[in-house]
Design an enzyme around this catalytic site. Structure first.
Site, PDB file in Angstrom:
ATOM      1  N   LYS A 119       9.723  27.983  32.575  1.00 40.97           N
ATOM      2  CA  LYS A 119       9.084  27.960  31.268  1.00 40.97           C
ATOM      3  C   LYS A 119      10.014  27.281  30.273  1.00 40.97           C
ATOM      4  O   LYS A 119      11.207  27.199  30.581  1.00 40.97           O
ATOM      5  CB  LYS A 119       8.713  29.373  30.812  1.00 40.97           C
ATOM      6  CG  LYS A 119       9.907  30.234  30.384  1.00 40.97           C
ATOM      7  CD  LYS A 119       9.458  31.506  29.762  1.00 40.97           C
ATOM      8  CE  LYS A 119       9.354  31.420  28.261  1.00 40.97           C
ATOM      9  NZ  LYS A 119      10.610  31.644  27.541  1.00 40.97           N
ATOM     10  N   GLU A 172      13.762  43.231  21.629  1.00 44.63           N
ATOM     11  CA  GLU A 172      15.113  42.877  22.075  1.00 44.63           C
ATOM     12  C   GLU A 172      16.116  43.180  20.960  1.00 44.63           C
ATOM     13  O   GLU A 172      15.787  43.027  19.776  1.00 44.63           O
ATOM     14  CB  GLU A 172      15.184  41.388  22.387  1.00 44.63           C
ATOM     15  CG  GLU A 172      14.292  40.962  23.530  1.00 44.63           C
ATOM     16  CD  GLU A 172      14.500  39.489  23.864  1.00 44.63           C
ATOM     17  OE1 GLU A 172      15.309  39.204  24.743  1.00 44.63           O
ATOM     18  OE2 GLU A 172      13.866  38.650  23.219  1.00 44.63           O
ATOM     19  N   ASP A 208       7.891  31.424  22.614  1.00 52.17           N
ATOM     20  CA  ASP A 208       8.920  31.830  23.575  1.00 52.17           C
ATOM     21  C   ASP A 208       8.447  32.993  24.448  1.00 52.17           C
ATOM     22  O   ASP A 208       8.820  33.081  25.612  1.00 52.17           O
ATOM     23  CB  ASP A 208      10.177  32.249  22.784  1.00 52.17           C
ATOM     24  CG  ASP A 208      11.397  32.461  23.670  1.00 52.17           C
ATOM     25  OD1 ASP A 208      11.524  31.739  24.678  1.00 52.17           O
ATOM     26  OD2 ASP A 208      12.228  33.334  23.351  1.00 52.17           O
ATOM     27  N   LYS A 227       9.741  41.112  37.991  1.00 56.43           N
ATOM     28  CA  LYS A 227      10.186  42.487  37.720  1.00 56.43           C
ATOM     29  C   LYS A 227       9.294  43.458  38.499  1.00 56.43           C
ATOM     30  O   LYS A 227       8.078  43.399  38.395  1.00 56.43           O
ATOM     31  CB  LYS A 227      10.099  42.799  36.220  1.00 56.43           C
ATOM     32  CG  LYS A 227      11.057  41.959  35.366  1.00 56.43           C
ATOM     33  CD  LYS A 227      10.940  42.340  33.900  1.00 56.43           C
ATOM     34  CE  LYS A 227      11.595  41.340  32.973  1.00 56.43           C
ATOM     35  NZ  LYS A 227      13.038  41.381  32.878  1.00 56.43           N
ATOM     36  N   HIS A 255       5.284  35.809  28.863  1.00 52.21           N
ATOM     37  CA  HIS A 255       5.647  37.176  29.274  1.00 52.21           C
ATOM     38  C   HIS A 255       4.632  38.235  28.796  1.00 52.21           C
ATOM     39  O   HIS A 255       4.180  39.066  29.574  1.00 52.21           O
ATOM     40  CB  HIS A 255       7.026  37.554  28.739  1.00 52.21           C
ATOM     41  CG  HIS A 255       8.094  36.557  29.094  1.00 52.21           C
ATOM     42  ND1 HIS A 255       8.072  35.832  30.258  1.00 52.21           N
ATOM     43  CD2 HIS A 255       9.216  36.167  28.444  1.00 52.21           C
ATOM     44  CE1 HIS A 255       9.135  35.048  30.302  1.00 52.21           C
ATOM     45  NE2 HIS A 255       9.834  35.224  29.205  1.00 52.21           N
TER      46      HIS A 255
HETATM   47  C1  BG6 Z   1      13.095  34.371  27.999  1.00 53.98           C
HETATM   48  C2  BG6 Z   1      13.151  33.994  26.543  1.00 53.98           C
HETATM   49  O1  BG6 Z   1      12.014  33.743  28.635  1.00 53.98           O
HETATM   50  O2  BG6 Z   1      12.939  35.784  28.115  1.00 53.98           O
HETATM   51  C3  BG6 Z   1      14.285  34.716  25.860  1.00 53.98           C
HETATM   52  O3  BG6 Z   1      13.326  32.582  26.415  1.00 53.98           O
HETATM   53  C4  BG6 Z   1      14.181  36.209  26.070  1.00 53.98           C
HETATM   54  O4  BG6 Z   1      14.308  34.425  24.461  1.00 53.98           O
HETATM   55  C5  BG6 Z   1      14.006  36.535  27.549  1.00 53.98           C
HETATM   56  O5  BG6 Z   1      15.369  36.805  25.579  1.00 53.98           O
HETATM   57  C6  BG6 Z   1      13.678  38.002  27.748  1.00 53.98           C
HETATM   58  O6  BG6 Z   1      13.724  38.304  29.106  1.00 53.98           O
HETATM   59  P1  BG6 Z   1      14.100  39.777  29.596  1.00 53.98           P
HETATM   60  O7  BG6 Z   1      13.962  39.707  31.085  1.00 53.98           O
HETATM   61  O8  BG6 Z   1      15.492  40.042  29.124  1.00 53.98           O
HETATM   62  O9  BG6 Z   1      13.108  40.686  28.938  1.00 53.98           O
END
Ligand code: BG6
Length: 512
Positions: free
Chosen positions: A169, A237, A256, A203, A261
């Protein structure tokens, strides 16, 4: 453990076998992604006996390096990033089958060098000419690499050998660019050969959403608008934008995180049961769910979204500066670091059930969860008792940092009067299952090597995701800084996001 009796009910399924013989070519092999995630994942696969004996790894990058230096770099990264103790034998075996090609992704000469390197390693490692090309590069290189692999014949499937490509991505920056990239790739490769990755699908707890819904008879009868009040999807986050200013300021939280996601989580919750646990059936149902998201028009677009940007404060023990002071971020940037959306899904299962989504950087805690609130029981029965309200019934699928499923319900507090309290019954993964070290990429790389596309996105799913967020992107582009909310780093996000919920008489679950 007290909350649930520990009983491993029959574990079904067969143990996995090593993947097909193959060569993995990583474009962008000197980058952070290859070193921090991909090579440690290959090591974990090797340690678990899932990497084939006949395997080769070819790195392609601009850096003018040698094979020895490439190997030494990979070894350093493994020592730094591998989860758990390294087995020197396994690492030695993995590093012994590597080759390196120096060149630019746009330059045809790179592909001539790559052809030669592949001929050599395929002969020595007996990989049966199966090839997996991993595009761990900036997105601008996806189309040129796809074009070159197509035109040079490096990705042509012949004599029983398979050729696949994995694309990281972001797949496009909006609907039009995602459609253009799909068109360009599909002129040269077959959809079957293209694996569009979203690491959320690696995951375990994300994959488990489908198992929870479809391997248990219990949930399906209540998984609809008659019983569900609303759904909350949170990806919070504590991380700031850090040193990704250039990428992030051009991207923002919505692009993003949401069409990829968060929409993976949404589609797993909202999809209809697929007829078979197989890539075509599962991906079709997921794409239908995304396709059914109501695309807001004009007035309602800005009403159903909130965008915010963090300002200086503390996150835990760390002082965080204003987003606008981050290196490579414009001092007057209007890029959002937080987004909350209210989405409706236009089908019979979900009509009238809002899906509230939120994600942001520099928030109070790291938490990814899907919370489903069921409708309240009628209160009438408790009218003449001391009970003045009932707790909400939430089913919470917690993805990280805890891997857990919890059910909140009302219970009677022991004692002579009728007093009711909300209680929580929790299933923690770690109490039931032992799992090896994993970043999620192990499963995705292994699946690609075995040709299982269930956890990858198809062109229609990607485009349906972009179609649903495009009105928000357009409206924000037009609005400029107007309506951009500020929130303090380390907080729950902007107050405007609370208002989005309270307007409907609902509340976000706390980010804690
Ligand atoms: C990435 C984003 O795809 O996913 C990031 O570009 C983000 O900005 C990350 O921090 C989050 O992934 P995870 O697995 O830590 O939730």
């Amino acid at each position: 453990m007290q909350t649930l009796q520990k009983m491993r009910i029959r574990q079904t399924g067969t143990a996995a076998k090593p993947a097909d013989p193959c060569t993995l070519v990583i474009f962008g092999s000197s980058g952070d992604m290859a070193h921090r995630l991909l090579v440690p994942a290959l090591y974990n696969l090797a340690a678990a006996g899932l990497l084939p004996d006949c395997f080769a790894l070819v790195g392609v990058a601009r850096a003018d390096s040698t094979e020895e230096a490439f190997r030494a770099d990979l070894e350093n990264s493994l020592r730094q990033y591998a989860i758990g103790r390294l087995n020197e034998d396994v690492m030695g075996r993995l590093l012994s089958c590597t080759a390196y090609v120096c060149g630019d992704a746009d330059d045809p000469a790179t592909y001539r060098k790559l052809t030669k390197a592949l001929e050599r390693v395929e002969r020595v490692r007996h990989t049966r000419h199966n090839r997996l090309f991993y595009l761990a590069t900036p997105p601008a290189s996806f189309a040129p690499i796809g074009r070159n692999l197509g035109e040079t014949g490096l990705a042509r499937e012949e004599n029983g050998a398979w050729r696949r490509i994995i694309i990281e991505k972001p797949f496009g920056i909006d609907l039009a660019s995602a459609q253009a990239l799909n068109r360009e790739l599909l002129e040269l490769l077959d959809e079957r050969q293209i694996y569009r990755i979203d690491h959320y699908l690696g995951k375990e707890t994300v994959q488990n959403i489908m198992v929870l819904r479809f391997a248990n008879g219990l949930f399906e009868p209540i998984w609809n608008r008659h019983h569900i009040d609303h759904v909350q999807i949170t990806v919070a986050e504590t991380l700031t934008v850090g040193n990704r200013g250039r990428f992030y300021d051009a991207t923002g939280a919505l692009r993003d995180m949401v069409p990829n996601h968060l929409f993976q989580l949404l589609s797993l919750v909202a999809m209809e049961p697929p007829t078979r646990f197989e890539a075509h059936a599962v991906r079709s149902e997921k794409a239908h769910a995304l396709d059914a998201i109501h695309v807001p028009r004009d007035g309602s677009v800005l009403r159903d979204c909130v965008r915010g940007q963090y300002v200086a404060a503390r996150v835990g023990d760390n002082e965080v500066e204003d987003y606008r002071k981050t290196k490579d971020v414009a001092p007057d940037s209007t890029t959002e670091t937080y987004v909350a959306l209210k989405l409706m899904i236009d089908n019979w299962r979900w009509a009238g059930v809002p899906f509230y989504l939120r994600t942001g950087k520099a928030l109070k805690a790291r938490r990814t969860e899907v919370a489903i609130e069921f409708k309240q029981a009628p209160f009438a029965m408790f009218r003449d008792t001391p009970v003045d309200q009932l707790a909400q019934n939430f089913l919470v699928m917690s993805i990280q940092p805890d891997e857990c499923i919890g059910l909140q319900f009302n219970a009677k507090v022991p004692g002579p009067t009728v007093t009711i309290a909300g209680v929580n019954m929790a299933f923690n993964y770690r109490d039931f299952f032992d799992s090896g070290p994993s970043s999620g990429y192990e499963t995705l790389i292994y699946d690609c090597m075995t040709g299982d596309a269930i956890l990858f996105q198809r062109a229609d799913g990607i485009e349906a995701g972009w179609r649903a967020v495009q009105p928000f992107l357009d409206a924000w582009h037009q609005a400029g800084s107007e309506g951009l909310a500020a929130y303090k780093a380390g907080s729950q996000g902007p107050a405007e996001a609370d208002a989005l919920m309270s307007r409907d008489g609902r509340r976000w679950r706390p980010i804690a």
